[in-house]
Design a protein around this motif. Structure first.
Motif, PDB file in Angstrom:
ATOM      1  N   ASP A   7      37.893  26.214  30.316  1.00  0.00           N
ATOM      2  CA  ASP A   7      37.892  27.568  30.868  1.00  0.00           C
ATOM      3  C   ASP A   7      36.450  28.069  30.904  1.00  0.00           C
ATOM      4  OD1 ASP A   7      38.692  30.034  31.785  1.00  0.00           O
ATOM      5  OD2 ASP A   7      39.531  30.713  29.878  1.00  0.00           O
ATOM      6  N   THR A  63      38.654  25.818  35.029  1.00  0.00           N
ATOM      7  CA  THR A  63      38.752  27.119  35.687  1.00  0.00           C
ATOM      8  C   THR A  63      37.373  27.597  36.101  1.00  0.00           C
ATOM      9  OG1 THR A  63      38.402  28.629  33.829  1.00  0.00           O
ATOM     10  CG2 THR A  63      40.605  27.665  34.056  1.00  0.00           C
ATOM     11  N   ALA A 108      44.812  30.240  36.649  1.00  0.00           N
ATOM     12  CA  ALA A 108      45.169  29.280  35.600  1.00  0.00           C
ATOM     13  C   ALA A 108      45.873  29.972  34.444  1.00  0.00           C
ATOM     14  CB  ALA A 108      43.911  28.563  35.103  1.00  0.00           C
ATOM     15  N   ALA A 238      44.615  25.361  33.183  1.00  0.00           N
ATOM     16  CA  ALA A 238      43.731  24.373  33.799  1.00  0.00           C
ATOM     17  C   ALA A 238      44.288  22.966  33.614  1.00  0.00           C
ATOM     18  CB  ALA A 238      42.334  24.468  33.198  1.00  0.00           C
TER      19      ALA A 238
END
Length: 245
Positions: A7, A63, A108, A238
């Motif tokens: 992320d 992401t 996500a 993700a």
């Protein structure tokens, strides 16, 4: 089944292997600070550091805090402008030497929440909002995602809403919970006027402290609940995307 999720945020880049059967991290996540400026090459290096921490070999879902279409990053509100119209999937795949899937960060988080969290089994219109450096959004209609909505950039008081009501805005302005909740209320009321959702799921790191501000928000008809996966939702989503789920 385990897949790796990363992320990328405005302040930190975090990742971990994800157990897709449980919808939770399989190991404690590893986090590094987002470089400033957050250029593509420097961010890719940080992603490689996070993935390398686990000696991971296999698909990776990543992401990005902006619009993503077919692996191309189209906007860059809170990172370096070099990301605009960049083939991020190829850049990151080449850097890692692994197959990569790239998607919007809030999308996500929303996918994870709708599958394993607060939106599980919910129909109708559901909006997931992630409050952090900016405000991310994920819009679902009967469980189906409408990607890249970017509702944090709706205008509020003449400026992008995220400049007024994000967690960063609270921190930068040293706002009390009551003052910040009033700003969030105005933003939610605006989004509700446009989309009439049945449910708002409030995510991002601040969701851990939902009891400090959600009870202060009034005059919003939709149900409001904190994200159950909290700040791990982006990592989980993700990984789900990388697995084709």
């Amino acid at each position: 089944m385990e897949i790796f999720g990363v992320d990328i945020g405005g302040s930190g880049i975090k990742g971990a292997p994800v157990d897709l059967d449980r919808g939770d991290l399989a190991q404690e996540r590893h986090k590094v600070l987002t470089p400033h400026p957050a250029t593509p090459e420097d961010v890719a290096g940080c992603v490689a550091e996070v993935v390398g921490h686990f000696d991971w070999q296999g698909p990776v879902g990543i992401t990005f805090p902006g619009v993503v279409t077919s692996g191309l990053t189209r906007t860059a509100a809170n990172v370096d402008k070099g990301w605009i119209d960049l083939d991020a999937r190829t850049l990151l795949s080449d850097k890692l030497g692994l197959p990569v899937t790239v998607l919007n960060d809030a999308d996500a988080a929303g996918i994870a929440e709708m599958t394993f969290g607060a939106g599980r089994g919910r129909k109708g219109t559901v909006i997931v909002l992630t409050f952090g450096t900016g405000i991310g959004s994920a819009l679902f209609i009967d469980g189906r995602l409408v990607p890249n909505t970017e509702l944090g950039h709706l205008k509020l008081n003449g400026h992008d809403a995220e400049k007024h009501a994000s967690t960063k805005a609270k921190e930068d302005g040293d706002l009390s919970w009551h003052h910040w909740a009033h700003r969030v209320q105005k933003y939610l009321a605006h989004v509700e006027m446009l989309f009439s959702p049945e449910l708002f799921i409030i995510g991002g790191g601040v969701s851990r402290k939902a009891d400090k501000f959600l009870p202060l928000i009034e005059h919003v008809r939709a149900e409001m609940v904190p994200a159950e996966l909290q700040n791990n939702a982006g990592i989980v989503g993700a990984a789900m995307a990388a697995a084709g789920r």
